[in-house]
Motif scaffolding. Structure first.
Motif, PDB file in Angstrom:
ATOM      1  N   MET A   1       2.423   9.386  -6.312  1.00 29.20           N
ATOM      2  CA  MET A   1       2.597  10.794  -5.992  1.00 29.20           C
ATOM      3  C   MET A   1       4.011  11.293  -6.255  1.00 29.20           C
ATOM      4  O   MET A   1       4.256  12.501  -6.245  1.00 29.20           O
ATOM      5  CB  MET A   1       2.252  11.045  -4.515  1.00 29.20           C
ATOM      6  N   SER A   2       4.931  10.410  -6.473  1.00 24.73           N
ATOM      7  CA  SER A   2       6.332  10.815  -6.590  1.00 24.73           C
ATOM      8  C   SER A   2       6.617  11.428  -7.957  1.00 24.73           C
ATOM      9  O   SER A   2       5.913  11.199  -8.937  1.00 24.73           O
ATOM     10  CB  SER A   2       7.238   9.607  -6.364  1.00 24.73           C
ATOM     11  N   SER A   3       7.680  12.226  -7.969  1.00 31.25           N
ATOM     12  CA  SER A   3       8.212  12.747  -9.233  1.00 31.25           C
ATOM     13  C   SER A   3       9.308  11.833  -9.753  1.00 31.25           C
ATOM     14  O   SER A   3       9.483  11.679 -10.960  1.00 31.25           O
ATOM     15  CB  SER A   3       8.773  14.150  -9.025  1.00 31.25           C
ATOM     16  N   VAL A   4      10.061  11.232  -8.834  1.00 29.09           N
ATOM     17  CA  VAL A   4      11.146  10.306  -9.172  1.00 29.09           C
ATOM     18  C   VAL A   4      11.116   9.167  -8.176  1.00 29.09           C
ATOM     19  O   VAL A   4      10.898   9.399  -6.979  1.00 29.09           O
ATOM     20  CB  VAL A   4      12.528  11.019  -9.123  1.00 29.09           C
ATOM     21  N   ASN A   5      11.339   7.944  -8.634  1.00 28.75           N
ATOM     22  CA  ASN A   5      11.444   6.784  -7.755  1.00 28.75           C
ATOM     23  C   ASN A   5      12.874   6.296  -7.732  1.00 28.75           C
ATOM     24  O   ASN A   5      13.506   6.163  -8.793  1.00 28.75           O
ATOM     25  CB  ASN A   5      10.529   5.656  -8.231  1.00 28.75           C
ATOM     26  N   VAL A   6      13.388   5.999  -6.547  1.00 28.29           N
ATOM     27  CA  VAL A   6      14.742   5.486  -6.383  1.00 28.29           C
ATOM     28  C   VAL A   6      14.640   4.169  -5.630  1.00 28.29           C
ATOM     29  O   VAL A   6      14.032   4.117  -4.555  1.00 28.29           O
ATOM     30  CB  VAL A   6      15.637   6.476  -5.616  1.00 28.29           C
TER      31      VAL A   6
ATOM     32  N   LYS B   1      11.053  -9.377  -9.009  1.00 26.72           N
ATOM     33  CA  LYS B   1      11.098  -8.887 -10.391  1.00 26.72           C
ATOM     34  C   LYS B   1       9.797  -8.199 -10.772  1.00 26.72           C
ATOM     35  O   LYS B   1       9.784  -7.193 -11.491  1.00 26.72           O
ATOM     36  CB  LYS B   1      11.392 -10.060 -11.324  1.00 26.72           C
ATOM     37  N   GLU B   2       8.665  -8.724 -10.300  1.00 23.20           N
ATOM     38  CA  GLU B   2       7.365  -8.170 -10.686  1.00 23.20           C
ATOM     39  C   GLU B   2       7.225  -6.725 -10.237  1.00 23.20           C
ATOM     40  O   GLU B   2       6.768  -5.861 -11.001  1.00 23.20           O
ATOM     41  CB  GLU B   2       6.244  -9.011 -10.058  1.00 23.20           C
ATOM     42  N   ILE B   3       7.622  -6.430  -8.996  1.00 21.25           N
ATOM     43  CA  ILE B   3       7.546  -5.058  -8.485  1.00 21.25           C
ATOM     44  C   ILE B   3       8.467  -4.161  -9.288  1.00 21.25           C
ATOM     45  O   ILE B   3       8.099  -3.051  -9.712  1.00 21.25           O
ATOM     46  CB  ILE B   3       7.927  -5.032  -7.001  1.00 21.25           C
ATOM     47  N   LEU B   4       9.680  -4.644  -9.518  1.00 17.37           N
ATOM     48  CA  LEU B   4      10.667  -3.846 -10.234  1.00 17.37           C
ATOM     49  C   LEU B   4      10.228  -3.575 -11.669  1.00 17.37           C
ATOM     50  O   LEU B   4      10.393  -2.485 -12.198  1.00 17.37           O
ATOM     51  CB  LEU B   4      12.015  -4.576 -10.205  1.00 17.37           C
ATOM     52  N   GLN B   5       9.633  -4.593 -12.269  1.00 22.11           N
ATOM     53  CA  GLN B   5       9.157  -4.442 -13.655  1.00 22.11           C
ATOM     54  C   GLN B   5       8.066  -3.369 -13.730  1.00 22.11           C
ATOM     55  O   GLN B   5       8.029  -2.563 -14.658  1.00 22.11           O
ATOM     56  CB  GLN B   5       8.612  -5.789 -14.163  1.00 22.11           C
ATOM     57  N   ARG B   6       7.185  -3.381 -12.738  1.00 20.79           N
ATOM     58  CA  ARG B   6       6.106  -2.406 -12.728  1.00 20.79           C
ATOM     59  C   ARG B   6       6.654  -0.984 -12.596  1.00 20.79           C
ATOM     60  O   ARG B   6       6.164  -0.057 -13.242  1.00 20.79           O
ATOM     61  CB  ARG B   6       5.150  -2.715 -11.568  1.00 20.79           C
ATOM     62  N   LEU B   7       7.662  -0.811 -11.770  1.00 22.81           N
ATOM     63  CA  LEU B   7       8.285   0.503 -11.641  1.00 22.81           C
ATOM     64  C   LEU B   7       8.996   0.897 -12.936  1.00 22.81           C
ATOM     65  O   LEU B   7       8.975   2.070 -13.341  1.00 22.81           O
ATOM     66  CB  LEU B   7       9.283   0.498 -10.475  1.00 22.81           C
ATOM     67  N   PHE B   8       9.640  -0.071 -13.568  1.00 24.18           N
ATOM     68  CA  PHE B   8      10.405   0.200 -14.785  1.00 24.18           C
ATOM     69  C   PHE B   8       9.480   0.602 -15.921  1.00 24.18           C
ATOM     70  O   PHE B   8       9.798   1.477 -16.742  1.00 24.18           O
ATOM     71  CB  PHE B   8      11.223  -1.043 -15.159  1.00 24.18           C
TER      72      PHE B   8
ATOM     73  N   LYS C   1       0.834  -1.209   0.000  1.00 21.61           N
ATOM     74  CA  LYS C   1       0.000   0.000   0.000  1.00 21.61           C
ATOM     75  C   LYS C   1       0.858   1.243   0.000  1.00 21.61           C
ATOM     76  O   LYS C   1       0.591   2.201  -0.729  1.00 21.61           O
ATOM     77  CB  LYS C   1      -0.920  -0.012   1.220  1.00 21.61           C
ATOM     78  N   GLN C   2       1.892   1.229   0.821  1.00 19.57           N
ATOM     79  CA  GLN C   2       2.779   2.378   0.859  1.00 19.57           C
ATOM     80  C   GLN C   2       3.441   2.578  -0.502  1.00 19.57           C
ATOM     81  O   GLN C   2       3.589   3.715  -0.975  1.00 19.57           O
ATOM     82  CB  GLN C   2       3.849   2.193   1.942  1.00 19.57           C
ATOM     83  N   LEU C   3       3.859   1.469  -1.132  1.00 15.35           N
ATOM     84  CA  LEU C   3       4.486   1.552  -2.451  1.00 15.35           C
ATOM     85  C   LEU C   3       3.528   2.173  -3.459  1.00 15.35           C
ATOM     86  O   LEU C   3       3.898   3.034  -4.265  1.00 15.35           O
ATOM     87  CB  LEU C   3       4.906   0.146  -2.903  1.00 15.35           C
TER      88      LEU C   3
END
Length: 2016
Positions: A776-781, A794-801, A768-770
């Motif tokens: 709302m973020s401008s940049v994700n790190v 990998k699934e989370i990372l892929q979604r961010l990518f 939920k926090q993710l």
């Protein structure tokens, strides 16, 4: 009556519960039906019914037919156990309507199960009377059951109001049944087996087999001996042998204790209260032996687990200890040791206990020393002193120990043991020992076990330590973490390696236990529900002043409140200590290297600093949360943005906590211009960079983020911060936010404000926090671990990518530099790369992303996401917000410049105009001050009217209504105030706030009160007081207007006093130049919220309360610290003289109202603050001159190096020099002798000067506060509190009056001249009141002594009065008064520091009065003795007369006995003989002539002056209405012009001074003649005409002397004639009255005539045959009649005076109080003549008033007040009878005669009555021989005389004033008029001082218009209308006398001469209605009296005529 145990049985649980509640009279059992899924158990409750202990066992579901026999047997067993030793009755609760045949069968089965005889103990209970309504079948079944119970049936109707009678009848039935059953309780087989022990629970497990055999129940199966079976048996055994589960079993248990130690130290026997007779059996030992025994100790249930000697057994202690703790709520471990020499086994036992139950067990351990002989008990102290091992053991256990005998059979010892266990439980906060506290052991200490076994001689353990460890050692216990928490663990702390598998997640229940354990260790248990409030933290307490306290959450909060960012590192203090190794380990290298530290093996894991912060937030209410987060923001820490609940994991968004946070930063616009922005963080739109972590990584994400934001400060807490540890519980899933704030410089990392969010924990577990952050973020790190972790997530990372937002991947196993794609996806390697390089690349990359990504983040928008809870959605918060929005919506669309004008009309120009007019009143010109004053006052009233006519604006109205609706202030109102503050700040940018609304409210109140239209606004001060109590500041001085709204401030403080009481406060104020950090310092010191910003953020002065905790109040001697914050001096907004005047005014005011002032100086160079120092010193000089003694401390802020002692030493020296220099300059201006600053105020440059570090640690806006600054704040706070404890503060009421006094004095140019210390005056008035009480006590006691001694003198019992005799008689009274005086000054009065200045003088005056009273009394009594000697011949003659009369009366009676029945004949004969006797006795004696004192006076005066003039003036009368002789008014006329001839060369007219001088001459002559008249003792010695001649000569001489000293005029002859007539006629009247008294006492003719009736009675009785004794007794009683009357009047006078002094309000106080009542009386009567008497001759008017009040009291007083007076007569009657009896007893005993009887009788009455019965001696009593008969005669006659005396006195007015020896009014006049009569040299008002010849200046409460004394303007007939108090405030001048050539400024009136120098006349510009009303009401009378007019310059202002009589009288109550 014995106690009863009753078992309740029934078909339904609610019905039996209601019956149980009905019997005990309270709700003890739940009456709702329990859910079917819940297992039911019997309950036992004890209570008292009519002082009788009743135990009820309530059973459940016994009638359930589905119960198996085993279950029913188990329930029966449970019931049997609870009713031990046996029930007295079974109550079957039956409802006949539902009672079936099957129920009847079931009931019999239940009874049979208990035993065959159970029916004999059964009673049927129904709750409805109408059994006949049911069906026949049911009725028969029911009746059959009743028959089987021997017809025992009772109806308990729960609705009846007289239930006690039903219960009483039931108990009688049970008692009857018990008697029928042999007087004992019911016993079944189980109880028979248990009778051997005093408590059957002691061996419940062992007796189980017998019970099952008897009842056919199944065995519990104890035959197996495996470890698994042991644990199963333990679970079953914890039903406690009676079928009870733990939760039910524990309901009645006070606490549970485990006993450990050696069995040999305890005697197991039947009377062992704690353990009973059963000794543990160790063969076949298994865990089932360790079971609880329920013991009754001192009427309390104690559960005992006996583990004595079990430490020696081969048990699996890991499982056993854990199971013991899990299944039992253990409150204490009692370790038994022998009292005496310790064995090795004893020493090791405690270590064994620690090894098995954990280190955390020590706080729960108590040592129990047992002894065999009682005398051994005394050795415990010696053992402790001489045995270091024993001392060490006790120290480990917190010095907790107890001693008892081995048999444990002493009730007292056991009771004391329980009390000590109670104390232990309290110390542990009522918590029992838990598994979390214990932890688990990594190492099994076999060596310890072997030592124990060897020492005790028992069998060694057969298992090796290593095999044991391999088999059963569990993982060390730590709080619940998941693998994500490894982020906080570095390599040295056990970091997870890439090739290691993550730990499995712990059970959520265990995690919750760990959290609870954390809360307990932080002392936060229970705070989750009962939240901590700001007041709990901000109050001044012992803990707030002890910064290294064990209570970590308070230490954290207190550090945080002073903005010390090291608050997070508090927990690091205890983690750096070196842990010792054992000697064996220390000598073995491998053992040394392999042994784990004690910390690792113990349960005391370190607390993570972030856990402290989060735990405190979870336990704080919303307002404290907001304060904490605001302080965290000030410390430049990251703030919690999303917070999971530690128990429910529900995510909360704490938006409310951000509402008061503002951030400022600088940016460069496109043109290169620097712009400063300040915005609330909740509404600021900024870019947001979100940081996440996937799984565990070796790098610290938080540390990396810090390098982006502020590399010098740990904005985000990380693993390398002090105090960090693996044990982090509360941060997983928390999102923190921080902002980067650019400074507008080239070194900025980011050009704009950027928000950084940090998600703690593994992102995979916080979906939920993710989701929220990525949206709302401008940049994700993202920080990534090795490839395995990447694959897993990998699934989370892929979604961010794939997402649209820029992504930066930080790779922990990659060492490449930054690389990216056009889609804004970048990667940066971390491996083997420096942090600086990575940070730089990351900053550049983020800037690149932000430049191309335009999305912004607004914190308020976080709350829109579903699945999270926003704290502001709380209903109270929403209601408060909505109410605030109603106010702020009114501001929408309005220009800022018009807001105040529109919504605050009262405080703009109107208020400023009023303030200016008020100041103008103190700058009046020399002429026509009263008209000027009236004009200004009228203008001020007009302004007030305009203010009043301003309608309530919507904002103010809604604000007030919201406060009114919640009194006292609720949470909703607090939210409303906060929201209003927040929203107003948002809409108006700080230009409009709560202070403005409250100021408007104050102006509405003041205008209404001023116009006397205050009914609708009386509630407003109360609202402001509540507002202040809620933690807000209230304006004390309006900085814009430069004025104190006195009426409003006083009203608010009045309400504060009503709410809190007149509490003592320590007032702390601050002074300093603008923007020097004054408000910041106060906010940091006390957690306040004064306005803080650059420039003039504080305008005027504000006050705020800081509470002192209860434990500190006694030490500090005050209840609150009242902090006063002020605006800065040298404000840029003011200029020139205005600045200097304003600063002087503010400094004087702030210094004056405070107990201590902090002088805040920016920098250390005194030269730069020279002008400020002069202002401050001048203020202190003024305080010294007006006897105020505040203290001060200097605070130098922004000092670079405060630790350099040499540097600060030089600074201190320079400051001291500069202070001394400025003191000399200021002393010249204030006309004061002061050479050094130390002459002005107590000051030590070493102690009273503080140097503060600079506020910021670096450069704003990203710099955190300097910790050194915070530490300086803490040190300063402690110093202030230490100094405050010595000063003690002041009352709120004193603070209130000091504000008024200081401000009114400041409005005058000459502060010292104008200051009037009202509080000191009020303290002095209280002292005066007590002084009059003390003097009255002395006078009253001396009067009683004088009366007694005078009675003795008259009775010839005393011939001389000695000084020492009087001193001795007054000793007790004098000592009592002195003791009262001492107590008042030392203990009773709270203002001892003020009173001390008068103590010596008061004590001296008391002593002087004592001496004067003794001298006066001695002189008076000796005069009486002299007079008695002088009248001795006359007294002897009277004695002879009476002896002759007595003898002749008896002789005559003998000759006329035959005519005794003829009353007329007897009277004729007696009259005839009386004339003959009278002639014979008075032969040769002349009667005393009548006198005519009036004729004597006229004759004497005619000889001295022209006879015709004397006679003419004597008959001359004045005009109507009084029509009295002219000469009688000579001392009170207004104009003496007709009595004088003027010297035309020097004067044309008499001045008011001349008139007053003549009037004073008449008064002095009157006073002298009164003294001369009283000295003549005419009443005792008789009148002589030359007395009047002396007086006439006295008058002539005094007038002559006056004429010689005056050259302006000569008296006409008629003046001296009128004056002589007035004086002589007054004296003549007095002499005539006194001479009448003399004649009545001394003229033989009058004397004998008075005795005629007395001797006729003797004659009559003798004629009628009365015996000589009866006649003799009758004449004695007759003689005593007058004596009784005289004595009665003597005592009554004193009693009435005392009663009136206490009961009459006018007399019950000081002189001021008496004068107030005189003035009220004059106003009520409106009698001009009396007014003038008061004005011209006040002392005489005081006396007249006292006489009038006494007269009125005597007329109106209730007759019941006579009771005490009648008791006085009865007392005298008893004294006479007692004297007669005593005389008879002595005479009979000594065989004396009647003469002896008379002598003894007279002597006994010497102090009581003035009785002279000498004439009855000798021949007149020779035939009196029956003294008992004589006593009987006295007993009979005296009551008749007493009755006769009292029957005619039915009211006080019936008393005859001429019979008083000293009249009550004279006693009161003598007391009240011994005071100061000095008159004001201007208006002739009398000094109000109660003490004659008092210390200090003369003063009055309020002066009066000069015109009332006849004062007029020079060379005119215009009466003057000025008031002294107005004149002394003006710039005018006056002439000390009319013929003086020298003018004196009014403001320097004391320099006009000695008469003026002794008067204190403070400027008073109040309205003074009384005398203004008088002048208007009696204008014509005054003009006629003085023959002057109120015209021209003396014209009466029109404003004066508005005052009514009621206004005038009301003003007296306000002024006096």
């Amino acid at each position: 009556m014995s106690d009863l145990t009753i078992i309740l049985l029934g078909k339904t649980a609610p019905e039996t519960s209601r019956v149980g509640n009905f019997i005990l009279g309270r709700d003890v059992f739940k009456t709702e039906a329990p859910p079917p899924s819940v297992e039911h158990h019997s309950e036992r409750v004890r209570g008292h019914v009519e002082e009788r202990c009743i135990t009820l066992i309530n059973t459940y579901n016994f009638f359930d037919t589905e119960l198996t026999q085993d279950v029913l047997d188990h329930k029966l067993e449970e019931c049997v156990s609870l009713s031990s030793p046996g029930p007295h009755a079974f109550l079957f609760v039956i409802e006949p309507i539902t009672f079936t045949v099957k129920d009847s069968t079931r009931m019999r089965h239940i009874l049979d199960s208990f035993g065959e005889q159970a029916q004999k103990y059964a009673i049927v209970i129904t709750t409805n009377r109408e059994v006949t309504l049911y069906t026949k079948k049911k009725r028969e079944s029911f009746q059959k059951i009743v028959n089987e119970c021997n017809l025992r049936q009772h109806v308990l109707i729960s609705t009846t109001t007289k239930n006690i009678y039903l219960v009483r009848n039931l108990l009688k039935e049970i008692d009857s049944m018990v008697r029928q059953n042999g007087g004992t309780y019911f016993i079944c087989e189980t109880y028979e087996d248990a009778q051997e022990d005093d408590k059957p629970e002691a061996h419940a497990i062992e007796k189980m087999d017998d019970f099952t055999e008897n009842k056919g129940w199944k065995s519990s199966g104890f035959e197996k001996d495996t470890n698994e079976r042991i644990l199963e048996e333990h679970k079953s055994s914890m039903t406690d042998g009676s079928g009870l589960k733990n939760d039910t079993y524990d309901q009645d248990i006070t606490f549970t204790a485990v006993l450990c130690g050696n069995t040999s130290e305890v005697c197991f026997r039947h009377d062992n209260i704690l353990l009973g007779p059963e000794k543990p059996v160790l063969n076949n030992a298994h865990f089932s032996l360790i079971v609880r025994k329920l013991r009754m100790v001192s009427n309390r249930n104690l559960s005992v687990i006996n583990m004595l000697c079990l430490q020696e057994e081969k048990l699996y202690w890991d499982q056993i200890a854990d199971q013991l703790i899990k299944e039992n709520k253990i409150h204490a471990f009692i370790f038994v040791l022998p009292l005496g020499q310790l064995t090795d086994s004893d020493k090791i036992g405690l270590e064994w206990l620690q090894s098995r139950f954990g280190e955390g067990v020590l706080p729960y351990v108590m040592i129990l020393f047992t002894y065999e002989r009682e005398e051994d008990c005394d050795t415990i102290i010696d053992d402790l002193k001489n045995n270091s091992v024993l001392e060490e053991l006790l120290m480990k256990c917190g010095d907790r120990y107890h001693t008892c005998s081995k048999s444990m059979n002493n009730q007292s010892e056991m009771r004391t043991l329980l009390e000590k266990i109670d104390h232990l439980v309290s110390e542990n906060n009522q918590q029992y020992y838990t598994l979390t506290m214990k932890g688990k052991q990594n190492i099994k200490n076999d060596a310890l076990q072997q030592q124990f076994s060897s020492a005790s001689g028992r069998k060694r353990l057969q298992h090796s330590t290593h095999s044991h460890r391999e088999a059963s050692s569990p993982v060390p216990h730590q709080p619940a973490f998941n693998s994500s928490q490894n982020e906080e663990v570095d390599v040295t702390q056990g970091q997870t390696k890439p090739n290691e598998k993550p730990k499995t997640a712990i059970n959520p229940a265990d995690e919750a236990d760990a959290v609870r354990d954390l809360f307990q260790r932080l002392h936060l248990q229970g705070k989750e529900q009962q939240k901590i409030k700001p007041g709990d933290v901000l109050q001044v307490s012992v803990k707030s002043l002890q910064y290294k306290e064990p209570c970590k959450y308070l230490a954290f909060l207190h550090k945080l409140m002073v903005m010390n960012y090291r608050a997070k590192y508090m927990s690091a203090d205890v983690q750096g200590s070196i842990q010792p190794c054992s000697e064996e380990v220390g000598q073995n290298l491998m053992a040394f290297l392999n042994t784990e530290s004690l910390n690792d093996a113990s349960n005391t894991y370190p607390i993570h600093p972030m856990d402290v912060q989060m735990a405190v937030l979870h336990c704080s209410d919303s307002f404290l949360k907001q304060l904490i987060v605001t302080k965290l923001s000030q410390c430049q820490y990251a703030l919690p943005l999303l917070v999971p609940d530690p128990f429910t994991r529900e995510i909360e968004f704490p938006l409310w906590t951000f509402r008061q946070i503002k951030k400022s930063w600088k940016t460069m616009d496109a043109s290169g211009k620097e712009t400063t922005l300040t915005k609330p963080v909740y509404s600021a739109e900024t870019a947001m960079v979100a940081f996440f972590r996937l799984d565990s990584v070796s790098s610290s994400k938080s540390q990396l983020m810090n390098s982006l934001i502020n590399e010098k400060h740990n904005t985000f807490f990380h693993r390398h911060c002090p105090g960090s540890s693996r044990t982090r519980l509360l941060m997983d899933g928390v999102v923190e936010i921080a902002w980067y704030l650019p400074s507008g410089k080239s070194t900025d990392h980011f050009p704009e404000c950027v928000a950084f969010c940090n998600l703690h924990g593994d992102v995979g577990k916080n979906a939920k926090q993710l989701e929220i952050l990525t949206e709302m973020s401008s940049v994700n790190v993202v920080l990534l671990g090795d490839q395995q972790h990447i694959s897993t997530n990998k699934e989370i990372l892929q979604r961010l990518f794939n997402g649209p937002k820029p992504l930066i991947c930080l790779l922990s196993d990659n060492n490449s530099s930054v690389a990216g794609s056009t889609s804004l996806k970048f990667k940066i390697g971390l491996k083997d790369r420096s942090q600086a390089t990575v940070s730089e690349e990351l900053i550049n990359t983020i800037n690149t992303c932000l430049s191309k990504q335009g999305s912004t983040f607004r914190l308020e928008d976080v709350g829109k996401y579903r699945g999270i809870k926003t704290d502001e959605n709380d209903p109270e918060c929403q209601k408060g917000k909505e109410a605030a929005l109603q106010i702020t919506r009114l501001l929408e669309g309005m220009e800022m410049s018009r807001i105040k004008e529109t919504f605050l009309p009262c405080q703009g120009n109107l208020w400023h105009m009023w303030c200016q007019k008020n100041k103008d009143k103190y700058k009046l010109c020399c002429n026509d001050t009263e008209n000027q004053m009236s004009k200004i006052q009228g203008e001020m009233n007009q302004i007030r009217l305009q203010q009043h006519q301003c309608v309530d604006t919507p904002i103010v109205w809604q604000f007030i209504q919201n406060l009114i609706s919640h009194i006292p202030l609720s949470n909703e109102t607090c939210y409303f105030l906060k929201w209003t503050e927040i929203l107003l700040d948002k809409y108006t940018d700080g230009c409009f706030g709560l202070a403005d609304i409250l100021r408007e409210t104050g102006q509405k109140y003041e205008s209404s009160i001023c116009l006397q239209m205050g009914q609708k606004v009386l509630h407003l001060p109360k609202l402001a007081a509540r507002f202040m109590m809620s933690g807000h500041s209230v304006e004390l001085m309006d900085g814009d207007a430069g004025h104190v709204p006195l009426v409003w401030v006083s009203a608010v403080l009045d309400e504060l006093i009503k709410i809190l009481g007149d509490q003592r406060v320590f007032v702390l104020s601050v002074l300093g130049i603008q923007s020097s950090g004054k408000s910041t310092m106060l906010n940091a010191m006390f957690g306040l919220q004064f306005a803080v910003s650059a420039g003039r953020c504080t305008r005027g002065a504000f006050m705020q309360l800081v509470k002192v905790s209860e434990e500190m109040k006694a030490e500090l001697k005050f209840d609150y610290i009242l902090v006063v914050d002020t605006e800065g001096l040298r404000a840029l907004e003011l200029a020139g003289k205005a600045t200097i005047h304003h600063d002087n005014e503010l400094a004087t005011f702030v210094v004056g109202i405070a107990n201590m002032t902090l002088i805040n100086i920016f920098g250390e160079n005194p030269v730069e603050i020279q002008d400020i120092l002069q202002i401050v010193i001048q203020a202190f000089l003024r305080m010294m001159k007006v006897r105020l003694n505040p203290s001060c401390m200097f605070v130098h802020q922004n000092i670079p190096d405060v630790t350099a002692k040499e540097k600060t030493k030089e600074s201190r020296r320079c400051l001291q020099e500069k202070l001394d220099e400025m003191t000399k300059l200021a002393a010249l201006q204030e006309v004061c002798d002061a050479e050094r600053f130390g002459d002005v105020i107590e000051f030590d440059v070493e102690r009273d000067v503080r140097y503060f570090a600079q506020l910021w640690e670096g450069s704003p806006p990203m710099a955190p506060p300097n910790p050194s600054y915070s530490e300086n704040i803490e040190e300063l706070k402690q110093t202030i509190i230490s100094k405050a404890a010595k000063k003690g503060g002041m009352k709120l009421s004193e603070f209130q009056t000091r504000i008024k006094d200081l401000w009114e004095a400041l409005l005058n140019e000459n502060f010292v001249f104008s200051f009037r210390n009202t509080w000191e005056i009020s303290v002095y008035r209280k002292l005066e009141k007590n002084f009059w009480k003390w003097t009255w006590s002395l006078r009253k006691d001396m009067l009683e002594i004088q009366d007694k001694l005078q009675t003795r003198i008259i009775n010839n019992q005393l011939q001389k009065i000695e000084h020492n005799d009087l001193v001795g008689k007054m000793k007790e009274s004098f000592e009592k008064v002195n003791s009262s005086v001492k107590s008042y000054f030392e203990h009773d009065a709270e203002e001892q520091d003020i009173l001390v200045q008068w103590r010596g003088r008061v004590q001296q005056k008391i002593e002087n009065l004592h001496d004067d009273l003794i001298k006066q009394t001695k002189r008076h009594l000796n005069d009486i003795i002299s007079q008695k000697i002088a009248c001795k011949h006359l007294e002897e003659q009277k004695t002879q007369y009476e002896a002759q009369l007595f003898k002749r009366s008896k002789d005559l009676a003998l000759t006329l006995k035959s005519k005794a029945n003829n009353e007329r004949e007897l009277r004729r004969h007696f009259d005839c003989m009386w004339r003959q006797w009278f002639f014979d006795l008075t032969a040769g004696t002349k009667p005393l002539n009548e006198i005519n004192t009036e004729q004597d006076a006229l004759k004497i005066l005619s000889e001295l002056y022209e006879e015709q003039l004397v006679l003419h003036q004597f008959v001359k009368h004045g005009e109507e209405p009084r029509n009295v002789k002219t000469f009688t008014r000579i001392s009170t006329i207004g104009d003496y012009t007709e009595y004088v001839n003027l010297n035309k060369k020097s004067v044309n007219r008499l001045t008011s001074e001349d008139h007053n001088s003549i009037r004073q001459l008449t008064h002095r002559i009157m006073q002298k003649t009164d003294e001369l008249s009283k000295s003549k003792s005419v009443a005792k010695m008789g009148y002589k005409s030359f007395y009047l001649q002396e007086i006439a000569q006295l008058v002539k001489k005094a007038v002559s002397e006056h004429t010689q000293s005056n050259s302006k005029y000569k008296f006409k002859p008629k003046f001296i004639v009128d004056l002589s007539l007035h004086v002589c006629m007054h004296a003549a009247e007095m002499f005539a009255a006194q001479h009448r008294t003399f004649r009545e006492s001394n003229d033989p003719f009058i004397y004998l005539e008075k005795k005629k009736s007395e001797y006729y009675n003797v004659f009559e009785k003798s004629c009628k045959g009365a015996t000589s004794v009866a006649v003799f007794g009758g004449i004695i009683c007759s003689e005593l009649k007058e004596a009784i009357m005289q004595s009665f009047y003597i005592s009554t006078a004193s009693h009435l005076a005392d009663e009136m002094r206490m009961n009459i309000t006018a007399f019950n106080g000081n002189k001021s109080n008496l004068e107030k009542h005189i003035l009220k009386s004059l106003a009520e009567e409106e009698d001009f003549e009396k007014f003038m008497d008061y004005i011209l001759n006040p002392e005489e008017q005081f006396k007249t008033f006292i006489r009038d009040v006494v007269k009125k009291y005597m007329i109106e007083k209730d007759p019941r007040s006579l009771d005490k007076i009648r008791q006085g007569i009865k007392h005298k009657q008893e004294c006479i009878i007692s004297a007669a009896m005593s005389a008879t007893e002595d005479v009979v005993k000594e065989r004396g005669d009647a003469n002896m009887w008379l002598k003894t009788f007279s002597h006994a009455l010497k102090d009581e009555l003035e009785c002279n019965i000498d004439h009855l001696r000798d021949n007149n009593c020779q035939d009196v021989v029956d003294f008992h008969l004589l006593t009987d005669v006295v007993k009979k006659e005296i009551p008749l005389i007493s009755e006769e005396l009292t029957k005619n006195i039915n009211r006080l007015s019936d008393l005859k004033s001429d019979l008083f020896r000293k009249k009550p009014e004279d006693i009161l006049i003598e007391h009240f008029c011994r005071c100061c009569w000095v008159q004001c040299p201007f208006c002739r008002a009398i000094c109000i001082n109660t003490m004659e010849d008092h210390d200090g200046d003369h003063s009055v409460h309020f002066h009066r218009c000069y015109g009332v004394t006849g004062c007029h303007f020079n060379d005119t007939d215009y009466l003057c209308i000025k008031f002294c108090t107005t004149s002394v405030a003006s710039d005018g001048y006056f002439y000390p006398t009319f013929d003086s050539d020298k003018r004196v400024p009014w403001k320097q009136y004391r320099t006009a001469g000695p008469e003026f120098a002794k008067w204190s006349i403070s400027p008073d510009l109040s309205e003074l209605p009384y005398w203004k009303w008088f002048v208007c009401r009696f204008q014509r009378n005054l003009e006629e009296f003085y023959k002057k007019t109120f015209q021209g310059r003396g014209e009466i202002p029109s404003e004066w005529r508005k005052y009514s009589k009621e206004d005038a009288m009301d003003s007296l109550d306000k002024c006096i």
